[in-house]
Design a protein around this motif. Structure first.
Motif, short mmCIF file in Angstrom:
data_model
loop_
_atom_site.label_atom_id
_atom_site.label_comp_id
_atom_site.label_asym_id
_atom_site.label_seq_id
_atom_site.Cartn_x
_atom_site.Cartn_y
_atom_site.Cartn_z
N GLN A 1 0.83 -1.21 0.00
CA GLN A 1 0.00 0.00 0.00
C GLN A 1 0.86 1.26 0.00
O GLN A 1 0.60 2.20 -0.75
N ALA B 1 1.07 4.19 -2.83
CA ALA B 1 0.74 5.59 -2.53
C ALA B 1 1.90 6.51 -2.86
O ALA B 1 1.73 7.55 -3.51
N ALA C 1 11.96 20.28 -9.70
CA ALA C 1 10.77 19.69 -9.08
C ALA C 1 10.50 20.36 -7.73
O ALA C 1 9.37 20.69 -7.40
N ILE D 1 9.02 23.80 -8.17
CA ILE D 1 7.60 23.77 -8.51
C ILE D 1 6.77 23.48 -7.26
O ILE D 1 5.77 24.13 -6.99
N ALA D 2 7.24 22.51 -6.48
CA ALA D 2 6.49 22.15 -5.28
C ALA D 2 6.43 23.32 -4.31
O ALA D 2 5.42 23.54 -3.64
N LYS E 1 0.07 21.71 -6.43
CA LYS E 1 0.46 20.64 -7.34
C LYS E 1 1.03 19.46 -6.59
O LYS E 1 0.77 18.30 -6.92
N ALA E 2 1.82 19.75 -5.54
CA ALA E 2 2.35 18.66 -4.73
C ALA E 2 1.20 17.97 -3.99
O ALA E 2 1.16 16.74 -3.90
N HIS F 1 -1.77 17.71 -5.01
CA HIS F 1 -2.48 16.86 -5.98
C HIS F 1 -1.83 15.48 -6.05
O HIS F 1 -2.54 14.47 -6.07
N GLY F 2 -0.49 15.45 -6.06
CA GLY F 2 0.20 14.16 -6.06
C GLY F 2 -0.21 13.32 -4.86
O GLY F 2 -0.54 12.14 -4.99
N VAL F 3 -0.21 13.95 -3.68
CA VAL F 3 -0.60 13.24 -2.46
C VAL F 3 -2.03 12.71 -2.56
O VAL F 3 -2.32 11.58 -2.17
N VAL G 1 -3.67 11.85 -5.25
CA VAL G 1 -3.72 10.68 -6.12
C VAL G 1 -3.22 9.46 -5.35
O VAL G 1 -3.83 8.38 -5.42
N GLY G 2 -2.12 9.64 -4.60
CA GLY G 2 -1.62 8.53 -3.80
C GLY G 2 -2.68 8.01 -2.84
O GLY G 2 -2.90 6.79 -2.73
N LEU H 1 -5.38 6.12 -4.65
CA LEU H 1 -4.89 4.81 -5.10
C LEU H 1 -4.87 3.82 -3.94
O LEU H 1 -5.26 2.66 -4.11
N SER H 2 -4.42 4.28 -2.76
CA SER H 2 -4.40 3.29 -1.66
C SER H 2 -5.82 2.95 -1.23
O SER H 2 -6.11 1.81 -0.88
N VAL I 1 -6.67 5.95 -11.83
CA VAL I 1 -5.45 6.46 -12.46
C VAL I 1 -5.78 7.41 -13.61
O VAL I 1 -5.18 8.48 -13.73
N VAL I 2 -6.72 7.03 -14.46
CA VAL I 2 -6.94 7.87 -15.63
C VAL I 2 -7.91 9.02 -15.40
O VAL I 2 -7.84 10.04 -16.09
N TYR J 1 -6.30 17.22 -12.13
CA TYR J 1 -5.89 18.28 -11.21
C TYR J 1 -7.07 19.04 -10.62
O TYR J 1 -7.14 19.25 -9.42
#
Lengths: 401, 401
Positions: A111, A115, B15, B18-19, B25-26, B28-30, B32-33, B36-37, B64-65, B69
């Motif tokens: 997991q 993530a 990177a 940007i963060a 934006k950062a 947003h990454g979190v 998605v993570g 996903l979990s 995923v798809v 954002y």
């Protein structure tokens, strides 16, 4: 209901218009249809079925998502898909193996890895370099990594699955690339090339058109607007996208593999700065402030000379770009343009010998020699003059690229 | 190797930048993570596994798809995915049933339907209306239709598969939408709103800045370039994309569901036309042709008044847009700007009483009352004047929207 039918009718009309004006787009549809029937043959032919049949779904999926309008885009997506699948697959198997060794902690490790890697890969899509080249790859990376690391299979089973997956994707991508390259190919590089020289032609036409229109008598004006330059104003995004895709394409036609696509972007940028000027000129010409006729007539010839020599330079550039030859005439035409700028400035200087700028009420419509015009009347023509000179300068900027 | 390491180092630096500059934006990454979990929990929790476990892959894929954002983009993709899957699934089952009835012709009918519908759906993606709203849906339509109609299953099996598929996709999309809406949401509408009023502020600043710079003495010039307007020049594509996405969003903050997003596009367009003018002005000011100091001083005050009243209008517009209130001051400020234009024109008229435009060699540096300047010297200031007046006009265009 009637309205709804009307809407649908208009929709189809629009579709027909697009197909008629840009047949390559309709052909692209046919190409996708062809590729899809090719790939679905894998379901029907027995010998093939035994090899990859169970996963053939992935071949279909690859064709659907990776088949793009231009060859460059198709290759880029195919490359991204294959390499990201491979990379994420190996990483996933690795993580899987590590998690297996840890016993009870297995679900936690899996997991967490999903993530963290998901977050990192998603964030990386915001970095311009990644965005331009590997946006799709990052997505596929997340997808594949999730599949592999989360699936409950044992490692040896996963390996088999991975082999299958990669082979189906390879089949899908090769069908995509071959169909898009062999059957009426649309090269992103070629499109970019066409876009740039057509935009140069449009600039030349609208510059010429809008100055000619200004110097026509009111009755003669056609009312035809010169809007060609407008497509130059907003072409930055599409130019950059095409240059990015063109980089993936193999040699085709007169373009080598490492054709300097970035040069096109530079030409595009200086073209845009020229188009901004023409936009201002156009807005200014169509505004109501008009110069007195006599002064206008006096300057007409020299303005027209400058305009036509400027647009000649643009046309020559477009021509030499179209034929991809180094034109010897360009240098000569630029000299001619600079000469026109010089003589324009001289005429302006001479004008001050003949024309006294005095308040309006003292204005006297005599001969040109003793013409007295108010300063306000000079303003529009002076603006026109500096804009034309500025445009000529920016055109030199295009030549310099 | 060293160079390669350097490159990687720079990549990570970028990177981090940007963060740091855009933490959303950062985040947003979190997000998605997290999503996903959440979705991969379906693989681990037994009771859930029995329900949809076999197809849980589709839930992962959906996350995923479809996770984008902004909230608008996520909702648009989710909606597209669900409705296209549903539509293509039913159509596919229908075609499957028809083909089944035809016996020997089955493969031919299936292949033909795949090719024809694939081609039609691909082509439809070129139609602007479809492209703006249902681009992703058209792709999913082709994908699902191919899967269903090509799969070798019997109809009842297909029905069960379809039910499973739809339910997993529903799970995936609801996870996406909930995560993106509840946890630091990024609203496309809000972003568009921010972009527009920030651009207005930038226009005001760069207009003010570049004219102030022009009237400074050479020693005082800061050399600081006013480039804020440049981001306005190329914002068309992102404005349109955001307005398209904002339409999908539910009411949030001060925005209602049917907020008039198209108005923002109109404001954006007239802002851009103003920015083109400022671009020309800027290019013109930084070019080498300079007006004589005396004339410049004479016009300085009135130019600055016009400029500051113009940029005040812009700032007030930005302010009233930011707070989303109808400003009563705007009308007043526009009047003030028009008044400034008028008095500017008057000063130019008065100037002709005092200044005689004569050839350079007769020029005499006396008092302003009897100042004689060559016509060439007036050209730059005349241009400046008409550009400023044109800009004021275009600003009125923005107010008029």
């Amino acid at each position: 209901i009637w309205r709804c039918l009307m809407k649908i009718g208009r929709f189809f009309e629009k579709a027909r218009d697009i197909a008629a004006s840009e047949p390559t787009k309709a052909i692209h549809g046919v190409k996708v249809g062809m590729a899809l029937s090719l790939v679905s043959l894998f379901y029907y032919m027995r010998p093939l079925y035994d090899g990859v049949g169970g996963n053939a779904m992935w071949a279909v999926m690859t064709v659907v998502v990776a088949f793009e309008y231009s060859v460059g885009a198709t290759i880029a997506k195919s490359f991204n898909r294959i390499s990201a699948t491979f990379l994420a697959g190996s990483l996933g198997i690795g993580v899987h193996w590590i998690a297996n060794q840890c016993g009870e902690l297995e679900p936690v490790i899996l997991q967490a890895s999903v993530a963290i890697l998901g977050a990192a890969a998603t964030f990386s899509r915001f970095i311009p370099y990644v965005k331009a080249r590997f946006d799709y790859g990052a997505m596929i990376f997340i997808l594949t990594f999730c599949f592999v690391s989360v699936s409950g299979y044992r490692v040896d089973k996963v390996l088999e699955l991975a082999r299958n997956r990669v082979s189906t994707i390879a089949i899908g991508t090769s069908i995509c690339i071959l169909t898009s390259m062999l059957f009426y190919p649309v090269w992103a590089g070629n499109e970019l090339h066409k876009l740039i020289y057509k935009n140069l032609e449009k600039l030349a036409d609208s510059l010429n058109g809008c100055v000619t229109e200004y110097f026509k008598d009111n009755e003669e004006r056609s009312g035809l607007k010169q809007e060609g330059y407008k497509s130059v104003l907003n072409s930055k995004a599409s130019e950059e996208a095409m240059a990015n895709l063109a980089r993936w394409e193999p040699a085709h036609g007169r373009f080598k593999f490492r054709h300097p696509w970035k040069q096109y972007l530079k030409v595009g940028a200086s073209m845009r700065s020229c188009a901004y000027c023409i936009e201002t000129l156009n807005g200014f010409i169509s505004s109501e402030v008009q110069a007195p006729e006599l002064l206008k007539k006096h300057l007409k010839e020299v303005c027209m000379t400058l305009t036509s020599s400027s647009s000649n330079v643009l046309k020559e550039l477009a021509m030499s770009m179209k034929t991809m030859t180094k034109s010897t005439k360009t240098k000569f035409l630029v000299q001619e343009m600079n000469f026109a700028v010089q003589s324009f400035q001289n005429v302006l200087k001479d004008l001050s010998k003949q024309v006294l700028v005095l308040p309006e009420h003292e204005m006297d419509e005599g001969k040109l020699k003793t013409q007295i015009v108010p300063i306000m009347a000079i303003v529009p023509l002076a603006t026109l003059a500096s804009l034309l000179i500025e445009i000529a300068e920016r055109i030199e900027g295009i030549v310099g690229v």
